[in-house]
Design an enzyme around this catalytic site. Structure first.
Site, PDB file in Angstrom:
ATOM      1  N   GLU A 174       0.808  -1.219   0.000  1.00  0.00           N
ATOM      2  CA  GLU A 174       0.000   0.000   0.000  1.00  0.00           C
ATOM      3  C   GLU A 174       0.839   1.266   0.000  1.00  0.00           C
ATOM      4  OE1 GLU A 174       0.251  -1.470   4.315  1.00  0.00           O
ATOM      5  OE2 GLU A 174      -0.130  -2.365   2.343  1.00  0.00           O
TER       6      GLU A 174
ATOM      7  N   ASP B 226      -4.686  -7.802  -3.197  1.00  0.00           N
ATOM      8  CA  ASP B 226      -5.312  -8.163  -1.922  1.00  0.00           C
ATOM      9  C   ASP B 226      -5.272  -9.677  -1.829  1.00  0.00           C
ATOM     10  OD1 ASP B 226      -7.088  -8.807   0.147  1.00  0.00           O
ATOM     11  OD2 ASP B 226      -8.858  -8.319  -1.049  1.00  0.00           O
TER      12      ASP B 226
ATOM     13  N   ASN C 128      -9.768 -13.640   0.655  1.00  0.00           N
ATOM     14  CA  ASN C 128     -10.670 -14.747   0.903  1.00  0.00           C
ATOM     15  C   ASN C 128     -11.648 -14.772  -0.281  1.00  0.00           C
ATOM     16  OD1 ASN C 128     -13.095 -16.138   1.979  1.00  0.00           O
ATOM     17  ND2 ASN C 128     -12.028 -16.010   3.935  1.00  0.00           N
TER      18      ASN C 128
ATOM     19  N   GLN D 278      -3.432  -9.718   6.170  1.00  0.00           N
ATOM     20  CA  GLN D 278      -3.220  -8.766   5.070  1.00  0.00           C
ATOM     21  C   GLN D 278      -4.512  -8.187   4.500  1.00  0.00           C
ATOM     22  OE1 GLN D 278      -3.720  -8.878   1.535  1.00  0.00           O
ATOM     23  NE2 GLN D 278      -2.058  -7.654   0.657  1.00  0.00           N
ATOM     24  N   GLU D 279      -5.473  -9.047   4.177  1.00  0.00           N
ATOM     25  CA  GLU D 279      -6.698  -8.549   3.567  1.00  0.00           C
ATOM     26  C   GLU D 279      -7.505  -7.686   4.528  1.00  0.00           C
ATOM     27  OE1 GLU D 279      -9.907 -11.369   2.390  1.00  0.00           O
ATOM     28  OE2 GLU D 279     -10.154 -10.011   0.662  1.00  0.00           O
ATOM     29  N   GLU D 280      -7.677  -8.165   5.751  1.00  0.00           N
ATOM     30  CA  GLU D 280      -8.481  -7.397   6.709  1.00  0.00           C
ATOM     31  C   GLU D 280      -7.855  -6.036   6.999  1.00  0.00           C
ATOM     32  OE1 GLU D 280      -9.481 -11.709   7.409  1.00  0.00           O
ATOM     33  OE2 GLU D 280      -7.649 -10.560   7.138  1.00  0.00           O
TER      34      GLU D 280
ATOM     35  N   TYR E 126       0.723  -6.267  13.036  1.00  0.00           N
ATOM     36  CA  TYR E 126       0.102  -7.270  12.162  1.00  0.00           C
ATOM     37  C   TYR E 126      -0.593  -8.296  13.041  1.00  0.00           C
ATOM     38  CZ  TYR E 126      -0.194 -10.365   8.073  1.00  0.00           C
ATOM     39  OH  TYR E 126      -0.629 -11.139   7.020  1.00  0.00           O
TER      40      TYR E 126
ATOM     41  N   ASN F 174       3.726 -12.503  -0.601  1.00  0.00           N
ATOM     42  CA  ASN F 174       3.571 -13.916  -0.254  1.00  0.00           C
ATOM     43  C   ASN F 174       2.098 -14.328  -0.231  1.00  0.00           C
ATOM     44  OD1 ASN F 174       6.379 -13.889   0.099  1.00  0.00           O
ATOM     45  ND2 ASN F 174       6.165 -13.330   2.252  1.00  0.00           N
ATOM     46  N   TRP F 175       1.506 -14.306  -1.375  1.00  0.00           N
ATOM     47  CA  TRP F 175       0.078 -14.591  -1.556  1.00  0.00           C
ATOM     48  C   TRP F 175      -0.221 -16.046  -1.180  1.00  0.00           C
ATOM     49  CZ3 TRP F 175      -1.850 -16.871  -6.589  1.00  0.00           C
ATOM     50  CH2 TRP F 175      -3.253 -16.960  -6.612  1.00  0.00           C
ATOM     51  N   GLY F 176      -1.126 -16.228  -0.228  1.00  0.00           N
ATOM     52  CA  GLY F 176      -1.545 -17.577   0.152  1.00  0.00           C
ATOM     53  C   GLY F 176      -0.497 -18.382   0.891  1.00  0.00           C
TER      54      GLY F 176
ATOM     55  N   ALA G  46      -1.607 -18.825   6.674  1.00  0.00           N
ATOM     56  CA  ALA G  46      -2.542 -19.840   7.153  1.00  0.00           C
ATOM     57  C   ALA G  46      -3.009 -20.757   6.031  1.00  0.00           C
ATOM     58  CB  ALA G  46      -3.753 -19.162   7.806  1.00  0.00           C
TER      59      ALA G  46
END
Length: 640
Positions: free
Chosen positions: A407, A417, A420, A434-436, A475, A549-551, A554
């Site tokens: 960002e 983003d 989910n 990250q998304e929230e 975070y 680091n997408w996905g 968790a």
């Protein structure tokens, strides 16, 4: 099974709908903020409205300056949203003035400090938001940042803003004036009302009825209007008002987080003004939301353009939980995220209180000064996907850094983003990765939850124009609201901020080796490609993609595989890549090494995909361990 058929992961979908989102990497070390003198001068503005506002809030700071040399951004898809391009005219922000506010303003500002102290007393600054400093430059490797295209400099011209069969525009385009809030279309005296399965069900609809007994019903909006018209001076007043039109939830909804947040005396003084202003904003729905809002349904390319003021009205209604059946998973809304904020009020964790602080700061800002821009939400669905083994595309440019954030340093690029499939994940619940976090600092993203159906494997959501209102540090559990953010991103001709955010959801893996199966690698490539590609847009008009680091938290993804897959998808979409590893210096070295080997040998996307298949067949399938001894990158280095 067709690539477009829903994947067999119902248990995962249930957990996702409850708010679990993929994790990115943990907080980086903070770097010093930029020098302050020029900083302060840029913060002070001349508008009378803002001057009045300055009397009632702490001094504005921002985590990064306006883009020094913006570059391009893309046009979304066929008919849906074109990409942002800067407008020649002013965007309606007030002009900077000298840094000396007169002493009377300072004195009055000090007098109101008690009211705003609860907002301003945030955690020590640092963490991810300040990781690379405030000069907009991340310390990294690969090509210089100046070699990557950014919006608005490389964006192509925008067509005239007008509604089409696949683009609903909720404002009057003939009355758009720079710096003024757009007028809704149609006018309030011509309000249109729909109550069906293809449109969002709004709380002000005449069809929104509440049974009073077995034979009679009453207007739920009348109840809402009455409940929100009384003074709201405390969190208990808010609770009582909400339960008057949600009587069936009285024993189920918990307001502990809201009560805990509002205990401070400073907060109580401030909320005497803020809550009533939010209630009045929510009650303006019949005057602002004058035409039905189509749902962005699965497998349908469609765009919605709303004013920031209309979006703020939707969010105020979400805060007061006025949307009908919005929290029920047993209705036609079961494939949509929840929109009411009821789950945000639950529990007593510090994280919930920081979420509330961040969102209430947004409401403070927009109730003090009407927002004037537009936002476009686009669901992009691709029916034709690449043949990955036969692709002849060459890899593009790469800048990779262990410092900085999407960002901040990614201004003017397509910002990813880590989503989910129910966009926003746990933003209205307990999620805080990250998304929230992105949805909290850019709250206008949350409105997409009202009308965006869960994403399928060939779909993404693109949001153009969402403004950032807050800084943050930390975070997950360490997340803290860290003050106001003065978004200086330029606007395009449609009066949208030149900020384009794409939501793409990764697969969830419980076993490491699953992700190397050909069908799973293809799925992730297709998902990333769907997010990155803009059909019909010239390459020179496409900005770089900012991702990371997408996905890989968790959701169990391997960072090195995901980096290669995203490089391949960006190459196929003819875009360069800005990659943030969130503190992982080893990953920077490894990804840069593999990218250099690929580009030095002019290896195509198709050739790399075939090597990934070989790695699966020759290494993954033959291993008896949970992870193979030979790593993906050692295999690629040997065969490139």
């Amino acid at each position: 099974m067709s690539e477009f058929e829903p994947r067999k992961r119902q248990k995962l979908q249930e957990s996702l709908h409850e708010g679990r989102t993929e994790d990115a990497e943990k907080t980086q070390k903070a770097a010093p903020e930029a020098p302050s003198e020029l900083w302060r001068k840029r913060q002070i503005r001349s508008s009378r409205t803002l001057e009045d506002w300055l009397l009632k809030k702490p001094a504005v700071t921002r985590s990064c300056p306006p883009p020094p040399d913006p570059d391009p951004d893309p046009d979304p898809e066929q008919d849906p949203i074109p990409a942002p391009r800067t407008a020649a005219a002013s965007d309606g922000e007030q002009s900077p003035v000298t840094s000396g506010i007169n002493s009377a303003i300072r004195a009055r500002h000090t007098a109101t400090r008690r009211i705003t102290h609860f907002f301003s007393s945030s955690a020590p600054r640092g963490g991810r938001a300040a990781a690379a400093g405030a000069d907009g430059k991340a310390l990294g490797a690969g090509v210089p940042l100046s070699d990557l295209r950014r919006a608005p400099a490389c964006s192509g011209p925008l067509p005239a803003l007008k509604p089409t069969d696949r683009h609903t525009v909720l404002i009057r385009t003939d009355l758009m004036l720079t710096g003024e809030a757009p007028e809704p279309h149609p006018s309030p005296d011509q309000l249109q009302d729909r109550w069906d399965h293809t449109h969002a069900k709004l709380p002000c609809s005449t069809h929104n009825l509440l049974p009073t007994d077995r034979t009679t019903v009453q207007s739920r909006w009348d109840l809402i209007h009455k409940a929100l018209s009384v003074p709201l001076r405390s969190s208990h007043d808010v609770k009582d008002a909400i339960l008057k039109y949600n009587t069936g939830q009285a024993k189920r909804w918990d307001f502990s987080a809201l009560h805990s947040y509002c205990k401070a005396s400073e907060a109580q003084q401030m909320f005497g003004e803020l809550f009533p202003a939010m209630a009045q904003l929510a009650l303006r729905a019949p005057r602002l939301l004058t035409q039905p809002i189509p749902l962005l349904r699965t497998q349908c390319c469609r765009s919605l353009t709303l004013s920031q003021e209309q979006v703020s009205c939707l969010l105020a209604n979400a805060f007061f939980c006025t949307f009908p059946r919005g929290n029920s998973h047993r209705t036609e809304f079961s494939n949509y995220p929840d929109i009411n904020f009821s789950r945000l009020f639950e529990g007593s964790s510090r994280s919930k209180q920081e979420k509330l602080k961040t969102l209430l700061w947004y409401f403070r800002r927009i109730t003090q000064q009407r927002p004037t821009g537009l936002i476009t939400y686009t669901r992009q669905c691709l029916q034709r996907l690449p043949s990955w083994p036969s692709s002849e595309k060459q890899f593009g440019k790469l800048h990779i850094s262990c410092e900085g954030t999407i960002e901040d340093q990614g201004y003017g690029t397509l910002q990813v983003d880590f989503a989910n499939r129910f966009v926003g994940g746990g933003v209205t619940g307990s999620g805080l990765v990250q998304e929230e976090i992105r949805f909290l600092i850019n709250p206008e993203l949350i409105a997409a939850r009202l009308f965006t159906e869960a994403l399928e494997d060939n779909e993404c959501l693109i949001v153009t124009g969402a403004e950032r209102f807050s800084r943050y540090s930390g975070y997950s559990d360490s997340f803290r609201w860290d003050g106001d953010h003065d978004d200086q991103t330029p606007r395009d001709e449609w009066q949208r901020r030149c900020t384009e955010i794409v939501a793409i959801d990764a697969l969830h893996y419980t076993r490491f080796l699953e992700q190397f199966q050909p069908e799973n690698m293809s799925r992730e490539l297709n998902k990333a490609f769907c997010g990155f590609v803009r059909p019909g847009v010239q390459t020179e008009n496409l900005s770089a993609v900012s991702t990371g680091n997408w996905g890989c938290g968790a959701f169990g993804g391997d960072k090195r595989l995901k980096a290669v897959l995203q490089m391949m998808a960006a190459a196929e979409a003819e875009r360069d890549l800005m990659y943030f590893t969130f503190g992982d210096a080893d990953l920077v070295k490894d990804v840069l090494h593999i990218h250099k080997m690929i580009t030095d040998t002019h290896t195509t996307v198709g050739s790399v995909f075939r090597l990934l298949l070989q790695y699966y067949e020759c290494v993954c399938k033959k291993t008896t361990r949970s992870k193979p001894q030979e790593t993906l990158y050692s295999f690629l280095s040997e065969h490139l």
